[in-house]
Motif scaffolding. Sequence first.
Motif, PDB file in Angstrom:
ATOM      1  N   GLY A 212       0.803  -1.227   0.000  1.00 33.57           N
ATOM      2  CA  GLY A 212       0.000   0.000   0.000  1.00 33.57           C
ATOM      3  C   GLY A 212       0.834   1.275   0.000  1.00 33.57           C
ATOM      4  N   LYS A 213       2.162   1.151   0.102  1.00 33.09           N
ATOM      5  CA  LYS A 213       2.991   2.364   0.249  1.00 33.09           C
ATOM      6  C   LYS A 213       2.852   3.308  -0.944  1.00 33.09           C
ATOM      7  CE  LYS A 213       6.607   0.168   3.043  1.00 33.09           C
ATOM      8  NZ  LYS A 213       7.961  -0.395   3.004  1.00 33.09           N
ATOM      9  N   GLN A 214       2.815   2.731  -2.166  1.00 27.86           N
ATOM     10  CA  GLN A 214       2.731   3.608  -3.338  1.00 27.86           C
ATOM     11  C   GLN A 214       1.388   4.352  -3.367  1.00 27.86           C
ATOM     12  OE1 GLN A 214       5.259   4.284  -6.151  1.00 27.86           O
ATOM     13  NE2 GLN A 214       3.852   5.920  -5.594  1.00 27.86           N
ATOM     14  N   MET A 270      -5.747   3.848  -9.630  1.00 25.91           N
ATOM     15  CA  MET A 270      -5.839   2.457  -9.153  1.00 25.91           C
ATOM     16  C   MET A 270      -4.426   1.909  -8.909  1.00 25.91           C
ATOM     17  SD  MET A 270      -8.976   1.131  -8.808  1.00 25.91           S
ATOM     18  CE  MET A 270      -8.599  -0.600  -8.911  1.00 25.91           C
ATOM     19  N   ALA A 275      -6.645  -8.746  -6.914  1.00 21.34           N
ATOM     20  CA  ALA A 275      -6.533 -10.152  -7.336  1.00 21.34           C
ATOM     21  C   ALA A 275      -7.256 -10.351  -8.656  1.00 21.34           C
ATOM     22  CB  ALA A 275      -7.161 -11.055  -6.279  1.00 21.34           C
ATOM     23  N   ASP A 276      -6.658 -11.121  -9.547  1.00 21.88           N
ATOM     24  CA  ASP A 276      -7.317 -11.417 -10.826  1.00 21.88           C
ATOM     25  C   ASP A 276      -8.256 -12.616 -10.687  1.00 21.88           C
ATOM     26  OD1 ASP A 276      -6.217  -9.391 -12.475  1.00 21.88           O
ATOM     27  OD2 ASP A 276      -4.293 -10.433 -12.374  1.00 21.88           O
ATOM     28  N   PRO A 302     -13.994  -9.255 -10.767  1.00 17.19           N
ATOM     29  CA  PRO A 302     -14.354  -8.164 -11.682  1.00 17.19           C
ATOM     30  C   PRO A 302     -13.130  -7.296 -11.955  1.00 17.19           C
ATOM     31  CG  PRO A 302     -15.241  -7.781  -9.471  1.00 17.19           C
ATOM     32  CD  PRO A 302     -14.665  -9.161  -9.465  1.00 17.19           C
ATOM     33  N   LYS A 339      -8.294  -0.848 -21.210  1.00 19.79           N
ATOM     34  CA  LYS A 339      -9.101  -0.334 -20.091  1.00 19.79           C
ATOM     35  C   LYS A 339      -9.487   1.137 -20.288  1.00 19.79           C
ATOM     36  CE  LYS A 339      -6.969  -3.689 -16.965  1.00 19.79           C
ATOM     37  NZ  LYS A 339      -6.867  -4.148 -15.580  1.00 19.79           N
ATOM     38  N   VAL A 349       8.338  -5.113 -11.692  1.00 22.55           N
ATOM     39  CA  VAL A 349       8.419  -5.478 -10.280  1.00 22.55           C
ATOM     40  C   VAL A 349       9.473  -6.552  -9.990  1.00 22.55           C
ATOM     41  CG1 VAL A 349       6.098  -4.717  -9.694  1.00 22.55           C
ATOM     42  CG2 VAL A 349       6.428  -7.035 -10.556  1.00 22.55           C
TER      43      VAL A 349
END
Length: 399
Positions: A212-214, A270, A275-276, A302, A339, A349
């Motif tokens: 969550g840092k970013q 976002m 999770a996918d 979703p 998207k 990453v």
Amino acid sequence: MSALRGRTIVVGVTGGIAAYKAVEVCRRLVDLGAHVVPVMTDAAEQFIGRTTLSALCSEPVQTSLWDEVSPIPHTVLGQRADAIVVVPATAHLLGAYAAGLSTDLLTNTLLATRAPVVVCPAMHTEMWEHPAVRDNLAVLRQRGVIVVEPDEGRLAGGDVGSGRLAAPERIVAAIEAVLGSGDLADLHVVVTAGGTREPIDAVRVIANRSSGKQGYAIAAEALSRGATVTLISTVDLPTPTHARLVRVETAAQMQIAVEHESESGDVVVMAAAVADFRPRAVADHKIKKADGPPEIVLEPTPDILASLGARKRAGQTLVGFAAETDDLIAHAEAKMRRKNLDLIVANDVRAAGVGFQHDTNAVSLLRPDAPMVTIGLTDKRSIARAILDVVVDIRSGPK
Ligand code: PMT
């Protein structure tokens, strides 16, 4: 014209040898047109006299919660301030502020304000490098406090090292930057942060490594630039001051929150790792080890961002992230187009110091119709700044 002209700056001076340099900072702020209100701690008075500060500032120095000036001086000061700067900020002040302690006029004022706060630490190298001080600074940064890092140089007692108060011009520039960057004022910025957790049974989840840092850094940066911020988060980091927190856990919960908030969101970022896939069936009890490894059938979650992109409002800016381990740019570009995003932030990453959990990141910023911008390894707040600079550019329309 300086962003300081006509602005009220509360300058808090704490008890360190660098307190005498606060005098120079105050003088420069006044010269640039600011209304400077000095506050000293008791310890600061061991280092400089009240008369000196009062003579150079726009108002007499205040030192006590119990001065006759006002029945509740801390709230008055906190509400009047366009910005508060603490120069120098001792280890004690940083600790008290991080812990939310209000023991004197300065610490009360710091808690009783919505104005941006800049702290300028100065202390001996051993103290500056102490984990307790580093942790307190990390907490303050996450809450949106701007830290003007000290320089290296001569310290009290003739020692040399890091911890020397930043030069007055750097401190003044930081205050100008805070005040001059209201470029997100009047905008509602919705930021997601952290990784979703998809339940398998009553105790187990499928999760990912996002800290969550970013996302929190983006929320803090947006706040410091005047935005109203809603932070939709799966993690328990300190909430940046004045952000509205919506706590969620699963992709489905995040979708509900994002769809609701994005109705009024001018900018949606976002940054969360959603999770996918999730287990199709969730056991309502703990699956027993003795029953053997369960077969977990997954179904797609979703795609929150894709559905936002499909019904994007005119004037809304959608920012996605792409966390990739190969073909970074090609995959990011494909996601951006699929998207319907205005900007995608691509991070590789697998690279050292990049992406999940680190305090740093390195990204490429892709837009459908503008050249790609690459930001090398730097702290996540600086990445946030670069992202929001591009958002401002997008919203300013075609050149
Ligand atoms: O949290 P940190 O530890 O600081 O790490 C930061 C980060 C690596 C998590 C962040 O920089 C990042 O890359 N976030 C996005 C991670 C991700 O899920 O990427 P993705 O390529 O799988 O997804 C693409 C985009 O679609 C993302 O904006 C994601 O939020 C969104 N998405 C994905 C799946 C889904 N079901 N719904 C979505 O909205």
